[in-house]
Design an enzyme around this catalytic site. Sequence first.
Site, PDB file in Angstrom:
ATOM      1  N   HIS A  88       0.862  -1.183   0.000  1.00 27.41           N
ATOM      2  CA  HIS A  88       0.000   0.000   0.000  1.00 27.41           C
ATOM      3  C   HIS A  88       0.894   1.227   0.000  1.00 27.41           C
ATOM      4  CE1 HIS A  88      -3.092   2.918   1.165  1.00 27.41           C
ATOM      5  NE2 HIS A  88      -2.269   3.316   2.129  1.00 27.41           N
TER       6      HIS A  88
ATOM      7  N   SER B 206       0.588   5.574   0.180  1.00 26.08           N
ATOM      8  CA  SER B 206      -0.307   6.713   0.391  1.00 26.08           C
ATOM      9  C   SER B 206       0.506   7.907   0.855  1.00 26.08           C
ATOM     10  CB  SER B 206      -1.364   6.358   1.439  1.00 26.08           C
ATOM     11  OG  SER B 206      -2.086   7.506   1.848  1.00 26.08           O
TER      12      SER B 206
END
Length: 280
Positions: A142, A144
């Site tokens: 992930h 971000s």
Amino acid sequence: MGLARADDSLLEQRVQEELATSDLPFVITPHKVNYLLPVTYNPSPNLQPFIAASDQPDTIQLDDVEAKFQISFKFPLWYNIFGDNGHLFFAYTNKSWWQVYNKNASSPFRETNHEPEMFMMFNNDLQIGPLTNSLWGLGLVHQSNGKSRALSRSWNRLYATMVFDSGPFAMETKVWWRLPEDEKAYFGDPRGDDNPDISDYLGHVEITSAYGIEQHRFSLMLRNNFASPNRGALELTWSYPILGNLRLYGQYFNGYGESLIDYNAHTQRLGIGVSLNDIL
């Protein structure tokens, strides 16, 4: 990382050093390179995302000189899951761009990318010409920037990687598939995909090679979207030991996707500083 002879494998040195400290308490194992670049130069900072998100766009100012650093570590969760092979890891990488010299804007962090990942690596000894396919792996990552609304950027990927080496040369190939996200229901929707076209810029393939000449270490990262128009990227690095594990470190980036906030903007950056671990 110690000095390697010409016939030594840089990859094997890295693996052995990690195994030697993996069971020691209070020892953090590096994942990617940990570095601090107090001075980097980008002749054309990308103002557009901040202008679009600001109530006072005329006041947005970015210096073309800023600091950049990366902190990256991993933890072995389970060795030898399948008998004598299959090793599970958790890793976290933080990369930040800091407008430390921009006193008029109170020296803000312009962008910070957070990248937790879970992956499994397998030992291998497949010989392909002069190269040995020493490792292959699968992972979930992930990424971000931890921001909201118009400045929010994130994506999730499944990836596969293979590492090849031969003496002072090593190469990693990585391919990925982006996990799909729902579209936003309306402009400004806090839910849904913040950057639906990110694969058009960051593509699906990345190749990183490294080479050691005496105590010098060089690396080259190449990324391509294999589409028209071409929106690839390259990153060149060089390092040289100066004190213990501290290395003089130089970095040059040219292309798309240096950071999430700039994923769709062309960036050219040159930086100098120090790194705390080798490129492998």
